[in-house]
Every structure is written in structure tokens, then in C-alpha cells.
Write an enzyme that holds these catalytic residues in place. Structure first.
Site, PDB file in Angstrom:
ATOM      1  N   ALA A   1       3.253  -1.267   1.912  1.00 37.04           N
ATOM      2  CA  ALA A   1       2.180  -1.131   0.921  1.00 37.04           C
ATOM      3  C   ALA A   1       0.859  -0.973   1.651  1.00 37.04           C
ATOM      4  O   ALA A   1       0.687  -1.493   2.766  1.00 37.04           O
ATOM      5  CB  ALA A   1       2.149  -2.376   0.045  1.00 37.04           C
TER       6      ALA A   1
ATOM      7  N   GLY B   1       7.312  -2.250   2.216  1.00 37.90           N
ATOM      8  CA  GLY B   1       7.672  -1.265   1.194  1.00 37.90           C
ATOM      9  C   GLY B   1       8.259   0.006   1.793  1.00 37.90           C
ATOM     10  O   GLY B   1       9.020   0.711   1.128  1.00 37.90           O
TER      11      GLY B   1
ATOM     12  N   GLU C   1      11.819  -0.780   2.252  1.00 36.36           N
ATOM     13  CA  GLU C   1      12.408  -0.808   0.906  1.00 36.36           C
ATOM     14  C   GLU C   1      12.557   0.605   0.338  1.00 36.36           C
ATOM     15  O   GLU C   1      13.532   0.908  -0.336  1.00 36.36           O
ATOM     16  CB  GLU C   1      11.546  -1.679  -0.014  1.00 36.36           C
ATOM     17  CG  GLU C   1      11.627  -3.154   0.370  1.00 36.36           C
ATOM     18  CD  GLU C   1      10.584  -4.008  -0.339  1.00 36.36           C
ATOM     19  OE1 GLU C   1       9.384  -3.670  -0.269  1.00 36.36           O
ATOM     20  OE2 GLU C   1      10.973  -5.001  -0.971  1.00 36.36           O
TER      21      GLU C   1
ATOM     22  N   GLU D   1       6.376  -8.886   5.268  1.00 39.89           N
ATOM     23  CA  GLU D   1       5.540  -9.481   4.211  1.00 39.89           C
ATOM     24  C   GLU D   1       5.252 -10.957   4.449  1.00 39.89           C
ATOM     25  O   GLU D   1       4.189 -11.463   4.096  1.00 39.89           O
ATOM     26  CB  GLU D   1       6.223  -9.318   2.836  1.00 39.89           C
ATOM     27  CG  GLU D   1       6.304  -7.887   2.325  1.00 39.89           C
ATOM     28  CD  GLU D   1       7.553  -7.142   2.771  1.00 39.89           C
ATOM     29  OE1 GLU D   1       8.212  -7.582   3.741  1.00 39.89           O
ATOM     30  OE2 GLU D   1       7.866  -6.115   2.153  1.00 39.89           O
TER      31      GLU D   1
HETATM   32  N1  DAK Z   1      -1.818  -0.361   5.035  1.00 37.56           N
HETATM   33  C1  DAK Z   1      -2.978   0.269   5.323  1.00 37.56           C
HETATM   34  N2  DAK Z   1      -3.263   0.771   6.528  1.00 37.56           N
HETATM   35  C2  DAK Z   1      -2.341   0.640   7.498  1.00 37.56           C
HETATM   36  C3  DAK Z   1      -1.108  -0.013   7.275  1.00 37.56           C
HETATM   37  C4  DAK Z   1      -0.856  -0.519   5.960  1.00 37.56           C
HETATM   38  N3  DAK Z   1       0.307  -1.119   5.645  1.00 37.56           N
HETATM   39  N4  DAK Z   1      -0.405   0.004   8.426  1.00 37.56           N
HETATM   40  C5  DAK Z   1      -1.166   0.634   9.331  1.00 37.56           C
HETATM   41  N5  DAK Z   1      -2.331   1.025   8.777  1.00 37.56           N
HETATM   42  C6  DAK Z   1      -3.444   1.737   9.397  1.00 37.56           C
HETATM   43  C7  DAK Z   1      -4.177   0.836  10.378  1.00 37.56           C
HETATM   44  O1  DAK Z   1      -5.122   0.052   9.686  1.00 37.56           O
HETATM   45  C8  DAK Z   1      -4.829   1.863  11.283  1.00 37.56           C
HETATM   46  O2  DAK Z   1      -5.929   2.425  10.638  1.00 37.56           O
HETATM   47  P1  DAK Z   1      -7.397   2.401  11.360  1.00 37.56           P
HETATM   48  O3  DAK Z   1      -7.666   0.962  11.650  1.00 37.56           O
HETATM   49  O4  DAK Z   1      -7.190   3.234  12.609  1.00 37.56           O
HETATM   50  O5  DAK Z   1      -8.292   3.021  10.352  1.00 37.56           O
HETATM   51  C9  DAK Z   1      -3.773   2.949  11.372  1.00 37.56           C
HETATM   52  O6  DAK Z   1      -2.929   2.776  10.214  1.00 37.56           O
HETATM   53  C10 DAK Z   1      -2.886   2.854  12.584  1.00 37.56           C
HETATM   54  O7  DAK Z   1      -2.342   1.535  12.630  1.00 37.56           O
HETATM   55  P2  DAK Z   1      -2.438   0.586  13.920  1.00 37.56           P
HETATM   56  O8  DAK Z   1      -3.658   0.890  14.711  1.00 37.56           O
HETATM   57  O9  DAK Z   1      -2.245  -0.813  13.463  1.00 37.56           O
HETATM   58  O10 DAK Z   1      -1.164   1.093  14.747  1.00 37.56           O
HETATM   59  P3  DAK Z   1      -0.290   0.251  15.771  1.00 37.56           P
HETATM   60  O11 DAK Z   1       0.644   1.237  16.396  1.00 37.56           O
HETATM   61  O12 DAK Z   1      -1.162  -0.582  16.678  1.00 37.56           O
HETATM   62  O13 DAK Z   1       0.549  -0.754  14.875  1.00 37.56           O
HETATM   63  C11 DAK Z   1       1.953  -1.386  12.992  1.00 37.56           C
HETATM   64  C12 DAK Z   1       1.476  -0.275  13.979  1.00 37.56           C
HETATM   65  C13 DAK Z   1       2.866  -0.717  11.959  1.00 37.56           C
HETATM   66  C14 DAK Z   1       2.747  -2.429  13.779  1.00 37.56           C
HETATM   67  C15 DAK Z   1       0.729  -2.048  12.354  1.00 37.56           C
HETATM   68  O14 DAK Z   1      -0.122  -1.002  11.857  1.00 37.56           O
HETATM   69  C16 DAK Z   1       1.081  -2.958  11.220  1.00 37.56           C
HETATM   70  O15 DAK Z   1       1.502  -4.099  11.465  1.00 37.56           O
HETATM   71  N6  DAK Z   1       0.877  -2.494   9.971  1.00 37.56           N
HETATM   72  C17 DAK Z   1       1.054  -3.307   8.800  1.00 37.56           C
HETATM   73  C18 DAK Z   1       2.515  -3.505   8.460  1.00 37.56           C
HETATM   74  C19 DAK Z   1       2.643  -4.304   7.188  1.00 37.56           C
HETATM   75  O16 DAK Z   1       2.362  -5.520   7.197  1.00 37.56           O
HETATM   76  N7  DAK Z   1       2.941  -3.628   6.090  1.00 37.56           N
HETATM   77  C20 DAK Z   1       2.735  -4.132   4.749  1.00 37.56           C
HETATM   78  C21 DAK Z   1       3.832  -5.128   4.319  1.00 37.56           C
HETATM   79  S1  DAK Z   1       3.535  -5.691   2.660  1.00 37.56           S
HETATM   80  C22 DAK Z   1       5.030  -4.127  -4.731  1.00 37.56           C
HETATM   81  C23 DAK Z   1       6.179  -3.722  -4.082  1.00 37.56           C
HETATM   82  C24 DAK Z   1       6.209  -3.739  -2.694  1.00 37.56           C
HETATM   83  C25 DAK Z   1       5.113  -4.178  -1.960  1.00 37.56           C
HETATM   84  C26 DAK Z   1       3.977  -4.576  -2.640  1.00 37.56           C
HETATM   85  C27 DAK Z   1       3.923  -4.566  -4.029  1.00 37.56           C
HETATM   86  N8  DAK Z   1       4.984  -4.144  -6.209  1.00 37.56           N
HETATM   87  C28 DAK Z   1       6.148  -3.641  -6.902  1.00 37.56           C
HETATM   88  C29 DAK Z   1       3.782  -4.366  -6.872  1.00 37.56           C
HETATM   89  C30 DAK Z   1       5.199  -4.127  -0.512  1.00 37.56           C
HETATM   90  C31 DAK Z   1       4.410  -4.899   0.279  1.00 37.56           C
HETATM   91  C32 DAK Z   1       4.379  -4.581   1.709  1.00 37.56           C
HETATM   92  O17 DAK Z   1       4.888  -3.584   2.198  1.00 37.56           O
END
Ligand code: DAK
Length: 257
Positions: free
Chosen positions: A65, A108, A111, A131
Site C-alpha cells: 500500500a 499489498g 497479496e 505490515e
Molecule cells: N509507499 C509509498 N512509497 C514507497 C513505498 C510504499 N509502500 N515503498 C517505497 N516507496 C518509495 C520510497 O519512499 C522512495 O521514494 P523517495 O523517498 O525516493 O521519494 C522510493 O519508493 C524508493 O524506495 P526506497 O528508497 O525505500 O528503496 P530501497 O531499495 O532502499 O528499499 C524497500 C526498498 C521496498 C525495502 C523499502 O522501500 C520499503 O521498505 N518500502 C515499504 C514496504 C512496506 O512497508 N510496504 C507497505 C506494507 S503495508 C488495505 C489492504 C491492504 C493494505 C492496506 C489496506 N485495505 C483493504 C484497506 C496493505 C498494506 C500494506 O501493504
């Protein structure tokens, strides 16, 4: 015109959908999910599309997400969340869906890959449900599809630690069916898609339904559904064509009837 994805109608009954928010590792915004749901609804309605391949880019399938959007959004209203209805539409897609995954498939994104019927992964793919690191838990089916796919222990490990697994581990665990070189992932998925697209559409649809049923029902009910679906297919012209083609030693030309 969708802004966050590209839809290409390829020959042979195959459509390719590419997620295109590379600046955010294809993070799933409400808008992107709505576009994806719409693109799948259009593929569903198109009689010339039999199979869809869904992919991202080399660095990410989707990093979950969009956290910038989530930071501004109140999650308590998950049932009324517009993303919920997009996920539901994606889930209802009844034609074969293949995910071609390179790089990150997190939260997500993992998923979403699990909404596909077949996952082909590049050697550098990473699957995870991070998450828990954000103080939340999977919300698009992760706690249900992951244990049904990889078993309880690994699903618990992934969801409770938030640590990702690599493509080889995902292959061993049954989360993906093949691992290829990253540059060949989409090509391999398209190859499978073309192979599948040549089969009888009704048989594909009912086989998919029966296989998905196996994930969430008891054996007796699943067998009942299988018998019913088998009986339906027994009365189709495509069954006659399939058997005639075999006997005449020629490729079958299925019509969808
Ligand atoms: N959202 C927004 N931006 C993101 C992002 C994300 N999930 N993941 C990466 N980016 C952005 C980073 O902010 C960065 O942007 P700038 O800072 O350069 O502007 C750019 O993408 C490159 O990322 P990194 O610089 O962090 O790249 P790295 O190679 O160093 O790291 C990484 C890659 C994938 C390990 C890291 O970016 C990371 O940990 N990302 C977050 C992963 C994460 O926690 N994902 C979200 C999980 S929560 C729902 C159903 C489902 C969900 C929600 C609601 N409903 C039905 C309502 C799901 C929830 C989730 O998925």
C-alpha cells in the site's frame, strides 16, 4: 486512459497489464487499485481476452500500500474504504491471471501477487508481509491466502516477523510455480498465457473456480463442485471439438460454447 498502469492487448487472447509507479516502487494507491480493478473488468468483458498477465518492473512488482497515502487515511473504516471494493473486484476476475514478479512484492504487493492463479518469479524477487513493522497486519487477504499456500509455520514467520523470503524459498514453499532469470519473467509468463489462452474458455473458467474452491472448502463440497462443473463441460461443443481434434490429429479450435 489509466495513469498508473499500461494495458496492452497482445495477440493470441493475452492481455498484459504493467503497474507503472516506478518512483514509488509501484506502491498501491487507491487510484492505482481502482485502475487495476477497471482494467481487469474490461479484460473480463472482452471475449477476445482469455488470460491476463500482471507485472511490475525489475525493481518492484509492488511495494505494498502507498504509505504516503496511508499516513493521511483513517484505517478504522476499512469496510467502507474504496480500496476494499477494488480488491473485491480483482478477486472476482474469473479468467486465468498470471503474475510475473521481479523485485519487491511486499504487503499489498505480495497479496496482489497471491490474487493471481500462477506466479512466475525472477531470481531477485522478494515476497513479504511487512505490515507488522508498521503496527498493523495484512489487510488484503494475506493472513488467509498465505497459510493456505505456504503452510502455517512459514506464513506465521513471514507475518509475525515482517521478514521477506527470496524467490527460491518462495518456490520451495509453493508460493510461486517457477523461478527464471529476471529478464525472462515476463516472457515466460506470456508463453504460459498463450498456451493457456488456446484452451477452451469455459473449461478454463470452471477449472479455475474448482481449484480456488479447493483452497476454502471441505473435500466433499469441493468434489461436488468438480462433478457439477465436469457435467456442465460434458455438454459443451468445445468438448466435442476437443475430442474430434484429438481423433483427427489436428489442433482444436475452441469457440467458448
Ligand atoms: N509507499 C509509498 N512509497 C514507497 C513505498 C510504499 N509502500 N515503498 C517505497 N516507496 C518509495 C520510497 O519512499 C522512495 O521514494 P523517495 O523517498 O525516493 O521519494 C522510493 O519508493 C524508493 O524506495 P526506497 O528508497 O525505500 O528503496 P530501497 O531499495 O532502499 O528499499 C524497500 C526498498 C521496498 C525495502 C523499502 O522501500 C520499503 O521498505 N518500502 C515499504 C514496504 C512496506 O512497508 N510496504 C507497505 C506494507 S503495508 C488495505 C489492504 C491492504 C493494505 C492496506 C489496506 N485495505 C483493504 C484497506 C496493505 C498494506 C500494506 O501493504
Amino acid at each position: 486512459m489509466p495513469q498508473h498502469l499500461a494495458v496492452e492487448t497482445l495477440g493470441g487472447g493475452v492481455r498484459l497489464i504493467t503497474l507503472q509507479r516506478p518512483q514509488a516502487l509501484n506502491a498501491l494507491t487507491t487510484a492505482l487499485l481502482a485502475e487495476l480493478a477497471q482494467a481487469l473488468a474490461e479484460a473480463e468483458a472482452d471475449p477476445h481476452t482469455q488470460v491476463v498477465v500482471l507485472t511490475g518492473n525489475r525493481k518492484a512488482f509492488a511495494a505494498g500500500a502507498d504509505l504516503k497515502e496511508m499516513a493521511e487515511r483513517d484505517l478504522t473504516g476499512i469496510l467502507n474504504d474504496p480500496r476494499q471494493s477494488s480488491w473485491e473486484q480483482i478477486r472476482r476476475f474469473s479468467k486465468p491471471l498470471i503474475a510475473a514478479v521481479n523485485g519487491f512484492a511486499l504487503g499489498g504487493g505480495c497479496e496482489l501477487a497471491m490474487h493471481a492463479d500462477i506466479i512466475i518469479a525472477g531470481e531477485d524477487a522478494r515476497f513479504g508481509q511487512p505490515e507488522i513493522n508498521l503496527g498493523i497486519m495484512p489487510g488484503a487477504g494475506g493472513t488467509q491466502r498465505l497459510p493456505r499456500t505456504v503452510g502455517k509455520s512459514l506464513a506465521m514467520q513471514m507475518v509475525l516477523t515482517g521478514e521477506a523470503i527470496d524467490a527460491r524459498h518462495a518456490l520451495r514453499a509453493g508460493l510461486v510455480s517457477e523461478v527464471t532469470q529476471p529478464e525472462l519473467v515476463v516472457e515466460r509468463a506470456l508463453q504460459l498465457a498463450r498456451l493457456i489462452a488456446g484452451k477452451a474458455p469455459l473449461a478454463l473458467r470452471l477449472a479455475k473456480e474448482a481449484l480456488l474452491k479447493a483452497m476454502d472448502t471441505d473435500l466433499a463440497s469441493g468434489l461436488r463442485l468438480e462433478r457439477h462443473a465436469f457435467t456442465v463441460l460434458a455438454g459443451t461443443r468445445d468438448r466435442e471439438e476437443g475430442i474430434a481434434a484429438f481423433q483427427e490429429k489436428r489442433p482444436a479450435q475452441f469457440s467458448g460454447h
